[in-house]
Design a protein around this motif. Structure first.
Motif, PDB file in Angstrom:
ATOM      1  N   LEU A 241     -22.633  15.864  56.653  1.00 37.97           N
ATOM      2  CA  LEU A 241     -23.667  16.750  56.321  1.00 37.97           C
ATOM      3  C   LEU A 241     -23.780  17.538  54.790  1.00 37.97           C
ATOM      4  N   ALA A 242     -24.452  17.300  54.112  1.00 35.40           N
ATOM      5  CA  ALA A 242     -24.235  17.853  52.652  1.00 35.40           C
ATOM      6  C   ALA A 242     -25.465  18.701  52.380  1.00 35.40           C
ATOM      7  N   ARG A 243     -25.591  19.795  52.905  1.00 31.48           N
ATOM      8  CA  ARG A 243     -26.641  20.771  52.351  1.00 31.48           C
ATOM      9  C   ARG A 243     -26.585  21.573  51.387  1.00 31.48           C
ATOM     10  N   ILE A 244     -27.508  21.587  50.491  1.00 30.78           N
ATOM     11  CA  ILE A 244     -27.318  22.154  49.050  1.00 30.78           C
ATOM     12  C   ILE A 244     -28.351  23.749  49.130  1.00 30.78           C
ATOM     13  N   ASP A 245     -27.694  24.634  49.348  1.00 37.22           N
ATOM     14  CA  ASP A 245     -28.633  26.001  49.144  1.00 37.22           C
ATOM     15  C   ASP A 245     -28.390  26.475  47.741  1.00 37.22           C
ATOM     16  N   PRO A 246     -29.323  26.328  46.629  1.00 38.77           N
ATOM     17  CA  PRO A 246     -29.026  27.092  45.612  1.00 38.77           C
ATOM     18  C   PRO A 246     -28.560  28.489  45.499  1.00 38.77           C
ATOM     19  N   GLU A 247     -28.677  29.418  46.531  1.00 33.86           N
ATOM     20  CA  GLU A 247     -28.648  30.657  46.541  1.00 33.86           C
ATOM     21  C   GLU A 247     -27.206  31.000  47.278  1.00 33.86           C
ATOM     22  N   ASP A 248     -26.567  30.020  47.940  1.00 37.22           N
ATOM     23  CA  ASP A 248     -25.763  30.004  48.913  1.00 37.22           C
ATOM     24  C   ASP A 248     -24.148  29.473  48.083  1.00 37.22           C
ATOM     25  N   ARG A 249     -23.378  30.524  47.684  1.00 38.30           N
ATOM     26  CA  ARG A 249     -21.893  29.878  46.932  1.00 38.30           C
ATOM     27  C   ARG A 249     -21.381  29.038  48.014  1.00 38.30           C
ATOM     28  N   ALA A 250     -21.467  29.108  49.227  1.00 38.93           N
ATOM     29  CA  ALA A 250     -20.358  28.365  50.329  1.00 38.93           C
ATOM     30  C   ALA A 250     -20.936  26.838  49.913  1.00 38.93           C
ATOM     31  N   THR A 251     -22.083  26.641  49.227  1.00 39.13           N
ATOM     32  CA  THR A 251     -22.632  25.035  49.001  1.00 39.13           C
ATOM     33  C   THR A 251     -21.344  24.389  48.178  1.00 39.13           C
ATOM     34  N   ALA A 252     -20.671  24.912  47.128  1.00 43.36           N
ATOM     35  CA  ALA A 252     -20.039  24.412  46.210  1.00 43.36           C
ATOM     36  C   ALA A 252     -18.723  23.966  47.194  1.00 43.36           C
ATOM     37  N   ALA A 253     -18.097  24.719  48.062  1.00 45.87           N
ATOM     38  CA  ALA A 253     -16.778  24.031  48.860  1.00 45.87           C
ATOM     39  C   ALA A 253     -17.266  23.037  49.738  1.00 45.87           C
ATOM     40  N   THR A 254     -18.685  23.191  50.089  1.00 42.44           N
ATOM     41  CA  THR A 254     -18.942  22.068  51.043  1.00 42.44           C
ATOM     42  C   THR A 254     -19.044  20.615  50.379  1.00 42.44           C
ATOM     43  N   LEU A 255     -19.705  20.787  49.158  1.00 44.56           N
ATOM     44  CA  LEU A 255     -19.930  19.537  48.353  1.00 44.56           C
ATOM     45  C   LEU A 255     -18.379  18.939  48.118  1.00 44.56           C
ATOM     46  N   GLU A 256     -17.533  19.850  47.698  1.00 45.65           N
ATOM     47  CA  GLU A 256     -16.175  19.490  47.371  1.00 45.65           C
ATOM     48  C   GLU A 256     -15.457  18.771  48.351  1.00 45.65           C
ATOM     49  N   SER A 257     -15.634  19.327  49.529  1.00 49.87           N
ATOM     50  CA  SER A 257     -15.253  18.439  50.840  1.00 49.87           C
ATOM     51  C   SER A 257     -15.728  17.328  51.084  1.00 49.87           C
ATOM     52  N   CYS A 258     -16.975  17.127  50.979  1.00 49.25           N
ATOM     53  CA  CYS A 258     -17.833  16.060  51.248  1.00 49.25           C
ATOM     54  C   CYS A 258     -17.305  14.881  49.950  1.00 49.25           C
ATOM     55  N   GLY A 259     -16.983  15.227  48.886  1.00 53.85           N
ATOM     56  CA  GLY A 259     -16.760  14.561  47.803  1.00 53.85           C
ATOM     57  C   GLY A 259     -15.336  13.839  48.194  1.00 53.85           C
ATOM     58  N   ARG A 260     -14.416  14.695  48.727  1.00 52.94           N
ATOM     59  CA  ARG A 260     -12.959  14.209  49.132  1.00 52.94           C
ATOM     60  C   ARG A 260     -13.013  13.301  50.356  1.00 52.94           C
ATOM     61  N   ALA A 261     -14.149  13.685  51.189  1.00 56.73           N
ATOM     62  CA  ALA A 261     -14.112  12.788  52.330  1.00 56.73           C
ATOM     63  C   ALA A 261     -14.697  11.413  52.000  1.00 56.73           C
ATOM     64  N   VAL A 262     -15.679  11.266  51.059  1.00 51.85           N
ATOM     65  CA  VAL A 262     -16.140  10.072  50.563  1.00 51.85           C
ATOM     66  C   VAL A 262     -15.066   9.295  49.676  1.00 51.85           C
ATOM     67  N   SER A 263     -14.162   9.896  49.072  1.00 54.10           N
ATOM     68  CA  SER A 263     -13.102   9.203  48.320  1.00 54.10           C
ATOM     69  C   SER A 263     -12.141   8.563  49.521  1.00 54.10           C
ATOM     70  N   ASP A 264     -11.750   9.433  50.430  1.00 50.34           N
ATOM     71  CA  ASP A 264     -10.812   9.112  51.204  1.00 50.34           C
ATOM     72  C   ASP A 264     -11.253   7.960  52.403  1.00 50.34           C
ATOM     73  N   LEU A 265     -12.866   8.019  52.771  1.00 52.49           N
ATOM     74  CA  LEU A 265     -13.087   6.848  53.632  1.00 52.49           C
ATOM     75  C   LEU A 265     -13.040   5.604  52.638  1.00 52.49           C
ATOM     76  N   ALA A 266     -13.476   5.801  51.446  1.00 51.67           N
ATOM     77  CA  ALA A 266     -13.601   4.663  50.644  1.00 51.67           C
ATOM     78  C   ALA A 266     -12.201   3.907  50.504  1.00 51.67           C
ATOM     79  N   ALA A 267     -11.090   4.660  50.592  1.00 57.60           N
ATOM     80  CA  ALA A 267      -9.592   4.029  50.338  1.00 57.60           C
ATOM     81  C   ALA A 267      -9.433   3.334  51.438  1.00 57.60           C
ATOM     82  N   HIS A 268     -10.026   3.563  52.724  1.00 56.03           N
ATOM     83  CA  HIS A 268      -9.703   2.848  54.011  1.00 56.03           C
ATOM     84  C   HIS A 268     -10.934   1.793  54.029  1.00 56.03           C
TER      85      HIS A 268
END
Length: 286
Positions: free
Chosen positions: A139-166
């Motif tokens: 789940l990648a929810r983007i809240d323009p007013e919540d700084r926690a969005t950045a960490a979630t997006l970074e984690s999602c990006g890492r997960a996409v890369s890791d899944l693609a490697a498999h």
């Protein structure tokens, strides 16, 4: 239910054994040429409501009965769930030949102050690969007013890369979200869905294995024109007018990038409670 508890107590290794025995599907697509999935990852985020039943998904035995029935219907070729649900389904022998997608970030608990900080608390790419499942969902929810969005997006990006490697599917469910009276609400407009989809498409070091999981919005054609990634339609809340929901899914399925449905509560807890009929109607749309 009691048999599952006893098996978990006496032979916890049975879960891994069942995963090794599971017959994997030949393709992500069923005989109808689409992916028809049942979603059951809501409880791990504390989201137990279905329609007017606030704790509908809190009865695990009842949920498993509904899942097994849904998965047994012709044309249903996949399931999305967290480790606990998928482990139960493995032990019940319900996952043979099905596309199995593991839900990954369930840390953004519904109704909490930290909901947008959607930590990866369930599967990771390595465990999905080890279980011989077909992919992972985030789940990648983007809240323009919540700084926690950045960490979630970074984690999602890492997960996409890791899944693609498999060489496993990364199913990304993107939203533009806002807090309204203290509650997180997703913005369901064509513009918001377009923005969210373009951000999701760019996550990770390759998009080769990325699919999107998206809601129905007005001007769906415009929203789906934002990317070439294959998309699956999600069901969302249980609708009072189920015929209208079916009609909106059917219309979306006519779009070239839409390759199937990922429906949970709308089919597991439909108005009238006839799971088989609701699932069969949804399959008929394909």
């Amino acid at each position: 239910m009691q048999e599952l508890v006893e098996l978990r107590v006496r032979r916890p290794e049975a879960v891994a054994e069942a995963a090794r025995r599971r017959r994997r599907p030949d393709s992500l697509l069923g005989e109808h040429g689409r992916l028809m999935m049942i979603a059951a990852d809501h409880p791990a985020r504390g989201a137990l409501r279905a329609g007017d039943r606030p704790l509908a998904m809190a009865d695990r035995g009842d949920l498993l009965d509904r899942l097994c029935l849904a998965l047994s219907r012709p044309g249903v070729n996949g399931v999305l769930g967290t480790p606990d649900v998928l482990d139960d389904l493995l032990l019940l022998g319900a996952l043979d030949g099905k596309v199995v997608i593991g839900s990954m970030n369930r840390g953004g608990l519904a109704g909490t102050a930290f909901e947008i900080d959607d930590r990866f608390t369930a599967f990771d790419a390595a465990s999905i690969a080890s279980a011989r499942y077909e992919g992972g969902k985030m789940l990648a929810r983007i809240d323009p007013e919540d700084r926690a969005t950045a960490a979630t997006l970074e984690s999602c990006g890492r997960a996409v890369s890791d899944l693609a490697a498999h060489r496993l599917m990364a199913m990304v469910e993107p939203f533009i979200s806002h807090r309204v009276d203290g509650r997180v609400r997703n913005e369901l407009t064509a513009e918001a869905m377009t923005r969210a989809s373009t951000v999701a498409a760019g996550l990770g070091n390759t998009s080769a294995y990325t699919w999107l999981k998206v809601p129905i919005v007005e001007e769906m054609e415009r929203a789906m024109a934002a990317t070439t990634l294959p998309a699956l339609i999600l069901g969302g809340e249980v609708a009072d007018d189920q015929d209208a929901a079916f009609a909106s899914w059917s219309k979306a399925l006519a779009l070239p990038t839409v390759k199937g449905l990922v429906i949970g509560r709308s089919l597991l807890y439909p108005p009238g409670d006839d799971v088989a009929a609701a699932v069969d109607t949804a399959v008929g749309l394909l």
